[in-house]
Design an enzyme around this catalytic site. Structure first.
Site, PDB file in Angstrom:
ATOM      1  N   TYR A 147      -9.498  -0.858  11.601  1.00  0.00           N
ATOM      2  CA  TYR A 147     -10.787  -0.447  11.014  1.00  0.00           C
ATOM      3  C   TYR A 147     -11.198  -1.257   9.790  1.00  0.00           C
ATOM      4  O   TYR A 147     -12.224  -0.978   9.196  1.00  0.00           O
ATOM      5  CB  TYR A 147     -10.810   1.056  10.704  1.00  0.00           C
TER       6      TYR A 147
ATOM      7  N   PHE B 212       0.876  -1.169   0.000  1.00  0.00           N
ATOM      8  CA  PHE B 212       0.000   0.000   0.000  1.00  0.00           C
ATOM      9  C   PHE B 212       0.920   1.228   0.000  1.00  0.00           C
ATOM     10  O   PHE B 212       1.888   1.274   0.758  1.00  0.00           O
ATOM     11  CB  PHE B 212      -0.851  -0.058   1.276  1.00  0.00           C
TER      12      PHE B 212
ATOM     13  N   ASP C 276       3.136  -6.392   7.659  1.00  0.00           N
ATOM     14  CA  ASP C 276       1.932  -5.568   7.726  1.00  0.00           C
ATOM     15  C   ASP C 276       0.745  -6.504   7.513  1.00  0.00           C
ATOM     16  O   ASP C 276       0.629  -7.132   6.455  1.00  0.00           O
ATOM     17  CB  ASP C 276       2.010  -4.497   6.632  1.00  0.00           C
TER      18      ASP C 276
ATOM     19  N   ARG D 124     -12.645  -4.395  -6.272  1.00  0.00           N
ATOM     20  CA  ARG D 124     -12.361  -5.320  -5.165  1.00  0.00           C
ATOM     21  C   ARG D 124     -13.663  -5.727  -4.489  1.00  0.00           C
ATOM     22  O   ARG D 124     -14.460  -4.876  -4.081  1.00  0.00           O
ATOM     23  CB  ARG D 124     -11.460  -4.646  -4.121  1.00  0.00           C
TER      24      ARG D 124
HETATM   25  C1  LIG Z   1      -5.193   0.146   5.100  1.00  0.00           C
HETATM   26  C2  LIG Z   1      -3.698   0.163   5.068  1.00  0.00           C
HETATM   27  C3  LIG Z   1      -3.002   1.246   5.578  1.00  0.00           C
HETATM   28  C4  LIG Z   1      -3.735   2.431   6.144  1.00  0.00           C
HETATM   29  O1  LIG Z   1      -2.893   3.298   6.806  1.00  0.00           O
HETATM   30  P1  LIG Z   1      -3.485   4.493   7.635  1.00  0.00           P
HETATM   31  O2  LIG Z   1      -2.337   5.040   8.331  1.00  0.00           O
HETATM   32  O3  LIG Z   1      -4.568   3.951   8.523  1.00  0.00           O
HETATM   33  O4  LIG Z   1      -4.090   5.454   6.658  1.00  0.00           O
HETATM   34  C5  LIG Z   1      -1.622   1.197   5.542  1.00  0.00           C
HETATM   35  N1  LIG Z   1      -0.966   0.138   5.028  1.00  0.00           N
HETATM   36  C6  LIG Z   1      -1.624  -0.917   4.529  1.00  0.00           C
HETATM   37  C7  LIG Z   1      -0.868  -2.069   3.977  1.00  0.00           C
HETATM   38  C8  LIG Z   1      -3.004  -0.921   4.522  1.00  0.00           C
HETATM   39  O5  LIG Z   1      -3.669  -1.976   4.013  1.00  0.00           O
END
Ligand SMILES: *Cc1c(COP(=O)(O)O)cnc(C)c1O
Length: 402
Positions: free
Chosen positions: A225, A131, A200, A374
């Site tokens: 979340y 991400f 992660d 998705r």
């Molecule tokens: C959803 C997600 C995030 C979200 O990061 P935020 O700091 O909550 O905006 C980060 N990394 C990955 C891999 C995710 O899937």
């Protein structure tokens, strides 16, 4: 083999839902009528426990108890308490998980802290399919620390590792494609060159068993979340393996991570435990919302959640194969259920319009540019019937957009 018809698929779904050991968990959520919600991989649905819990936080705790709540209602320890509730879901013994700050901030804290544990090594190897926020933050951490980042397809990790690698950063799930990475194998590879590994698990926590301690994972972050249903912007969790905590120096040395915050000392001394990952005052309302949401998982066996997710995605794929003429869309998520997490990604040039057309048909999905729809299958509240409804809506929507 005669192709499956819509009727066949609907009766198969009914049969599967009738014996689903997690079917009762759907009642633990408030879901709008007439909507098939397949975006729990991005924002989980709202558990019924949340409303009363938040009302109590606002009215009694904040409204009446006011500042005494930090002790009387145990606000101060909420990050650790919530962390201990998540710990068994990720295979962590007590004292290694704390909830604080966003995933993005935790990636940064762990990247810098992780590099500090491997002095003399100058490379980070990171998952190229991550991400983007993780990538932006890792680049910044590397620049601050004087390291280089090597972006790699996790399948080829072994080829780029050497004894100059300090930290390997992997995502358990490719957020676009829905591919599940082999955590045991990749962790072993990273350790073989003496690197630390950070995982992660934003897109896997809550839908499958995870075994950080058993695999010797060094560091990990996860979101609350998504499949944990903690509510928009709920804080993330950070896992640091016990063996690293005493030497772990995360860079955001805020007062909440201090050994004695209320001593108001002039210099920083980290807490001796996982609380050193904390930074500033916790976002109590969000944190307690997410903690109350976790009650939706009471008594839920994550092995069963995994099996149900595989069953839901399997049925959805079979339904798309049966109902959409071949060649019209491409399922880009692995067809091998072992390599799939909670979502099925469907590629189509009109993906953005398709997501809107699906929403008009009561099926909520999301769009990842340029061409991915998705479909996320949260095992606690999505039914097999929903998977077939979604495939039928997709077939119908495709006729509308093409
Ligand atoms: C959803 C997600 C995030 C979200 O990061 P935020 O700091 O909550 O905006 C980060 N990394 C990955 C891999 C995710 O899937």
């Amino acid at each position: 083999m005669t192709p499956l018809t819509a009727t066949d698929l609907i009766s198969r779904a009914e049969a599967l839902d009738a014996v689903d050991p997690l079917a009762h968990a759907r009642d633990r959520f408030d879901l709008p009528l007439g909507v098939v919600y397949l975006d729990g991989n991005s924002l989980g649905a709202k558990p019924v426990t949340v409303g009363p819990a938040v009302a109590d936080v606002l009215d009694r705790q904040w409204g009446t108890d006011l500042i005494a709540s930090w002790t009387r209602n145990d606000w101060w320890q909420a990050p650790e308490r919530f962390g201990e509730r998540i710990a068994p879901m990720v295979g962590a013994a007590p004292g290694q998980v704390v909830v604080a700050d966003s995933t993005t901030v935790n990636v940064f804290k762990q990247a810098v802290g992780g590099l500090r544990l491997r002095p003399g090594r100058s490379r980070i190897v990171a998952d190229a399919s991550t991400f983007p926020t993780n990538a932006y933050v890792v680049e910044s951490a590397a620049e601050l620390m004087g390291h280089t980042v090597h972006w790699v397809d996790p399948e080829g990790l072994g080829e780029v590792l050497d004894d100059d690698v300090a930290l390997v950063m992997m995502n358990h799930v490719d957020y676009r494609m829905g591919t599940l990475r082999d955590m045991p194998a990749l962790t072993t590879q990273a350790h073989a060159c003496g690197a630390l590994v950070q995982w992660d698990v934003c897109h896997s926590v809550g839908i499958m068993p995870i075994a950080f301690d058993a695999l010797g994972v060094d560091l990990a972050v996860g979101c609350t979340y998504k499949y944990l249903n903690g509510g928009p912007g709920a804080p993330a969790f950070s896992y640091v393996n016990t063996q690293h905590i005493p030497a772990f120096a995360q860079p955001l040395s805020g007062w909440n991570g201090h050994a004695d915050p209320f001593a108001m000392e002039t210099s920083y001394r980290p807490d001796e435990g996982i609380s050193r990952m904390r930074v500033g005052t916790p976002d109590i309302v969000s944190l307690l919302t997410a903690e109350a949401a976790l009650e939706a998982f009471n008594g839920v066996d994550l092995g069963l959640a995994r099996a149900k997710t595989q069953s839901l995605t399997e049925l959805f794929i079979a339904a798309v194969d049966a109902l959409v003429p071949s060649g019209v869309v491409e399922i880009v998520t692995p067809r091998d259920p072992v390599r799939r997490a909670g979502q099925v990604s469907v590629a189509h040039p009109e993906a953005g319009n398709l997501v809107e057309a699906l929403a008009r048909r009561g099926v909520i999905t999301d769009f990842r540019r340029p061409d991915i729809v998705r479909f996320g299958f949260a095992p606690l509240y999505v039914r097999h019937g929903d998977a077939v409804t979604a495939a039928l809506a997709l077939a119908d929507a495709l006729e509308a957009v093409t």
